[in-house]
Design an enzyme around this catalytic site. Structure first.
Site, PDB file in Angstrom:
ATOM      1  N   LYS A 147      28.948   6.664   7.472  1.00 21.80           N
ATOM      2  CA  LYS A 147      29.492   6.866   6.136  1.00 21.80           C
ATOM      3  C   LYS A 147      29.370   8.333   5.754  1.00 21.80           C
ATOM      4  CE  LYS A 147      28.131   6.831   1.965  1.00 21.80           C
ATOM      5  NZ  LYS A 147      29.026   7.906   1.504  1.00 21.80           N
ATOM      6  N   GLY A 200      20.194  13.600   3.803  1.00 24.10           N
ATOM      7  CA  GLY A 200      20.589  13.778   2.405  1.00 24.10           C
ATOM      8  C   GLY A 200      19.393  14.152   1.556  1.00 24.10           C
ATOM      9  N   SER A 201      19.471  13.822   0.281  1.00 22.50           N
ATOM     10  CA  SER A 201      18.424  14.260  -0.648  1.00 22.50           C
ATOM     11  C   SER A 201      17.157  13.418  -0.491  1.00 22.50           C
ATOM     12  CB  SER A 201      18.943  14.144  -2.079  1.00 22.50           C
ATOM     13  OG  SER A 201      19.247  12.787  -2.349  1.00 22.50           O
ATOM     14  N   THR A 202      16.056  14.007  -0.897  1.00 24.77           N
ATOM     15  CA  THR A 202      14.778  13.295  -0.816  1.00 24.77           C
ATOM     16  C   THR A 202      14.796  12.076  -1.735  1.00 24.77           C
ATOM     17  OG1 THR A 202      13.582  15.246  -0.094  1.00 24.77           O
ATOM     18  CG2 THR A 202      12.282  13.560  -1.211  1.00 24.77           C
ATOM     19  N   GLY A 205      16.740   9.406   0.000  1.00 24.94           N
ATOM     20  CA  GLY A 205      15.963   9.061   1.197  1.00 24.94           C
ATOM     21  C   GLY A 205      14.805   8.133   0.860  1.00 24.94           C
ATOM     22  N   GLU A 222      16.382  12.714   7.236  1.00 25.14           N
ATOM     23  CA  GLU A 222      16.370  14.185   7.234  1.00 25.14           C
ATOM     24  C   GLU A 222      16.654  14.602   5.803  1.00 25.14           C
ATOM     25  OE1 GLU A 222      15.810  16.239   9.685  1.00 25.14           O
ATOM     26  OE2 GLU A 222      15.900  14.894  11.401  1.00 25.14           O
ATOM     27  N   CYS A 256      19.916  22.679   3.896  1.00 27.29           N
ATOM     28  CA  CYS A 256      18.626  22.008   3.639  1.00 27.29           C
ATOM     29  C   CYS A 256      17.455  22.923   3.939  1.00 27.29           C
ATOM     30  CB  CYS A 256      18.547  20.739   4.477  1.00 27.29           C
ATOM     31  SG  CYS A 256      18.901  21.000   6.213  1.00 27.29           S
ATOM     32  N   GLU A 353      14.208  21.893  -4.915  1.00 20.91           N
ATOM     33  CA  GLU A 353      15.358  22.345  -4.133  1.00 20.91           C
ATOM     34  C   GLU A 353      16.547  22.573  -5.075  1.00 20.91           C
ATOM     35  OE1 GLU A 353      17.422  19.407  -1.653  1.00 20.91           O
ATOM     36  OE2 GLU A 353      17.349  20.874  -0.034  1.00 20.91           O
TER      37      GLU A 353
HETATM   38  P1  NAD Z   1      22.703  12.658  -1.319  1.00 19.12           P
HETATM   39  O1  NAD Z   1      21.350  12.128  -0.983  1.00 19.12           O
HETATM   40  O2  NAD Z   1      23.160  12.551  -2.720  1.00 19.12           O
HETATM   41  O3  NAD Z   1      23.831  11.904  -0.451  1.00 19.12           O
HETATM   42  C1  NAD Z   1      23.778  11.860   0.960  1.00 19.12           C
HETATM   43  C2  NAD Z   1      24.576  10.663   1.439  1.00 19.12           C
HETATM   44  O4  NAD Z   1      23.938   9.477   0.978  1.00 19.12           O
HETATM   45  C3  NAD Z   1      26.006  10.597   0.921  1.00 19.12           C
HETATM   46  O5  NAD Z   1      26.848  10.102   1.935  1.00 19.12           O
HETATM   47  C4  NAD Z   1      25.903   9.599  -0.215  1.00 19.12           C
HETATM   48  O6  NAD Z   1      27.118   8.935  -0.478  1.00 19.12           O
HETATM   49  C5  NAD Z   1      24.859   8.640   0.301  1.00 19.12           C
HETATM   50  N1  NAD Z   1      24.133   7.879  -0.705  1.00 19.12           N
HETATM   51  C6  NAD Z   1      23.882   8.220  -1.999  1.00 19.12           C
HETATM   52  N2  NAD Z   1      23.199   7.250  -2.608  1.00 19.12           N
HETATM   53  C7  NAD Z   1      23.001   6.269  -1.708  1.00 19.12           C
HETATM   54  C8  NAD Z   1      22.332   5.004  -1.740  1.00 19.12           C
HETATM   55  N3  NAD Z   1      21.751   4.541  -2.830  1.00 19.12           N
HETATM   56  N4  NAD Z   1      22.307   4.262  -0.612  1.00 19.12           N
HETATM   57  C9  NAD Z   1      22.884   4.706   0.523  1.00 19.12           C
HETATM   58  N5  NAD Z   1      23.535   5.889   0.612  1.00 19.12           N
HETATM   59  C10 NAD Z   1      23.584   6.672  -0.494  1.00 19.12           C
HETATM   60  O7  NAD Z   1      22.723  14.141  -0.801  1.00 19.12           O
HETATM   61  P2  NAD Z   1      23.920  15.206  -0.926  1.00 19.12           P
HETATM   62  O8  NAD Z   1      23.959  15.709  -2.314  1.00 19.12           O
HETATM   63  O9  NAD Z   1      25.146  14.654  -0.317  1.00 19.12           O
HETATM   64  O10 NAD Z   1      23.387  16.370   0.054  1.00 19.12           O
HETATM   65  C11 NAD Z   1      22.465  17.312  -0.312  1.00 19.12           C
HETATM   66  C12 NAD Z   1      21.064  16.928   0.161  1.00 19.12           C
HETATM   67  O11 NAD Z   1      21.044  16.714   1.570  1.00 19.12           O
HETATM   68  C13 NAD Z   1      20.074  18.048  -0.086  1.00 19.12           C
HETATM   69  O12 NAD Z   1      18.891  17.520  -0.645  1.00 19.12           O
HETATM   70  C14 NAD Z   1      19.806  18.598   1.303  1.00 19.12           C
HETATM   71  O13 NAD Z   1      18.561  19.218   1.457  1.00 19.12           O
HETATM   72  C15 NAD Z   1      19.925  17.373   2.146  1.00 19.12           C
HETATM   73  N6  NAD Z   1      20.183  17.739   3.549  1.00 19.12           N
HETATM   74  C16 NAD Z   1      19.175  17.601   4.480  1.00 19.12           C
HETATM   75  C17 NAD Z   1      19.382  17.984   5.800  1.00 19.12           C
HETATM   76  C18 NAD Z   1      18.294  17.866   6.850  1.00 19.12           C
HETATM   77  O14 NAD Z   1      18.615  17.897   8.036  1.00 19.12           O
HETATM   78  N7  NAD Z   1      17.029  17.760   6.490  1.00 19.12           N
HETATM   79  C19 NAD Z   1      20.615  18.492   6.176  1.00 19.12           C
HETATM   80  C20 NAD Z   1      21.606  18.641   5.213  1.00 19.12           C
HETATM   81  C21 NAD Z   1      21.371  18.246   3.903  1.00 19.12           C
END
Ligand code: NAD
Length: 449
Positions: A147, A200-202, A205, A222, A256, A353
């Site tokens: 996704k 994605g975001s903490t 996560g 991650e 990130c 962040e």
């Molecule tokens: P996000 O957590 O909002 O979304 C990430 C993904 O999760 C998206 O596809 C989103 O649709 C999905 N998502 C959102 N809510 C969900 C839920 N309840 N259940 C399942 N899936 C859900 O993050 P973002 O704003 O898209 O990206 C930015 C974040 O990603 C930052 O915090 C960044 O640090 C992190 N990031 C981490 C790494 C790493 O390797 N550590 C790499 C890139 C980005």
């Protein structure tokens, strides 16, 4: 502007995707590993052949400069797929001489695919993140439902088309576009999914880990970061300043592991601040399709509001803006690179962040002082150290709480090198052997002779 619309999958779509994946898994996991490798190499070749198209899609969708998507995102993705393809034929178990057995045994371990994987990725490196997950999982013999972020689904959809062209059997790799709270959540809760691989975001996560705990679904996350970048007085200053700018502002800071906390030893603090200020003045900000552009807009209006909100919060709390400034005029969600000084550890700008082109610069006295400050974070994704003193650099690298430490460089991510976070920056690793093995279960077999 609206550039495209994508389908918003719901729970019923997730159900059919998982059902197709479960059927596909039975055949895919027992195919010769060389066949899995061959298809992945073919996918990498097709992507390379369409590199220009993918660079444009990614620039259009994310807003990052075409120069970067051409030189970094697409070629790196091609190599990442090839790297993981190579592992398909190299995953092995071990043999064991049993320590306590009274009679002879033949004992060994097997690495077996974990099953149906749901990959969920953000928007900052959409193609690369999708490809990293799918190539490692497929190489290990898993099947994948991916996704992409609702903000950036285009390159993932196109990659799905290339996968069909490469000859992946139906159900082995599926792209499911949709919202996190709907399509993403449905995959996380689905009993037919064996593993969640999330980037994605903490905050999200944490929610995903909580759900996975209920049925002990395998999960790697991650997550975010607030990475320290440390310049010692004995560093090659010109390189360190250029490195600090790139660490903080590459991809408009939407990285990130961005070096968003810059620690500078007192003796060179003023030199670094003025050098960085100059670098900021010289950044070419503009249309990401212009060849000269170094910094594009942020991904969305919401992201710009978030970043500007953080800067205002920092200024209200007493931080000083030494470089950067108001929004550039015109369309596009641009934010000027911003340097904040006089922060203190209680401020949100230095603890949280921001995910935009904002760096906080802090003076330090000595190695012990800076290691203490750098480690005073709930995150632990990456860190940078700039020093010509080899012993000092090694000592500090060992002392930092981070999944990756770069010495006299930054942003060095490579498919060979495991990448991931300590503390609230995540669980598990991507890339390297560890990345592929994270899509396997380990089975021990003991056979009495
Ligand atoms: P996000 O957590 O909002 O979304 C990430 C993904 O999760 C998206 O596809 C989103 O649709 C999905 N998502 C959102 N809510 C969900 C839920 N309840 N259940 C399942 N899936 C859900 O993050 P973002 O704003 O898209 O990206 C930015 C974040 O990603 C930052 O915090 C960044 O640090 C992190 N990031 C981490 C790494 C790493 O390797 N550590 C790499 C890139 C980005």
């Amino acid at each position: 502007e609206t550039i495209a619309t994508a389908a918003a999958a719901g729970a019923a779509d997730a159900d059919s995707a998982v059902a197709a994946a479960r059927t596909a898994f039975r055949r895919w996991s027992t195919q010769p590993s060389a066949q899995r490798a061959r298809l992945l190499f073919k996918l990498a070749d097709l992507l390379e052949r369409h590199a220009g198209e993918f660079a444009e899609l990614e620039t259009l969708d994310v807003g990052k400069p075409l120069m970067i998507t051409r030189l970094v995102d697409v070629p790196f993705t091609v190599e990442a797929i090839r790297y993981n393809a190579g592992w398909a034929t190299k995953l092995t178990g071990e043999t064991f001489d049993l320590a306590c057995a009274p009679t002879p045994f033949q004992a060994f371990s097997l690495r077996q695919p974990v099953g149906v994987v749901a990959g969920i990725v953000p928007w900052n490196f959409p193609l690369l993140q999708i490809a990293m997950k799918l190539s490692a999982a497929l190489a290990a013999g898993c099947v994948v439902v991916l996704k992409p972020s609702e903000l950036t689904p285009l390159s993932a959809l196109r990659l799905g088309e290339l996968a069909l062209e490469a000859g992946f059997p139906p159900g082995v790799l599926q792209i499911l576009t949709g919202l996190g709270s709907e399509a993403g959540a449905a995959l996380v809760r689905h009993p037919g999914v064996d593993k969640i691989s999330f980037t994605g975001s903490t905050a999200v996560g944490r929610e995903i880990v909580r759900h996975c705990a209920e049925d002990f679904k395998r999960v790697t996350v991650e997550l975010g970061g607030k990475s320290p970048n440390i310049i010692f007085a004995d560093a090659e200053l010109e390189q360190a300043i250029a490195g600090a700018a790139a660490a903080a502002f590459f991809n408009a800071g939407q990285v990130c592991y961005a070096g968003s906390r810059l620690y500078v030893q007192e003796a060179v603090y003023d030199t670094v601040v003025s050098g960085l200020g100059e670098a900021i003045e010289n950044y070419v900000i503009g249309d990401p399709f212009d060849a000269e552009t170094q910094l594009g807009p942020l991904v969305s209006a919401q992201q710009r509001e978030r970043v500007e909100g953080y800067v205002e919060d920092g200024l209200r709390a007493g931080a000083e803006r030494v470089a950067g400034g108001p929004r550039p005029d015109g369309p596009g969600y641009f934010v000027r690179p911003t340097l904040l000084a006089r922060t203190d550890p209680s401020m949100r700008v230095i603890r949280e962040e921001i995910f935009g082109p904002v760096v906080c610069v802090v003076p330090f006295k000595n190695a012990a002082d800076v290691v203490g400050q750098a480690n005073a974070s709930r995150y632990g994704l990456a860190a940078g150290v700039w020093s010509r003193d080899v012993k000092n650099a090694h000592r500090v690298a060992r002392a930092l709480n981070a999944g990756t430490v770069w010495v006299n460089c930054y942003h060095v991510v490579d498919p060979h090198m495991p990448f991931g976070g300590w503390r609230e920056s995540g669980w598990g690793r991507e890339f390297g052997r560890a990345g592929v093995e994270s899509f396997t279960e380990l089975k021990s077999v003991a056979l009495k002779l």
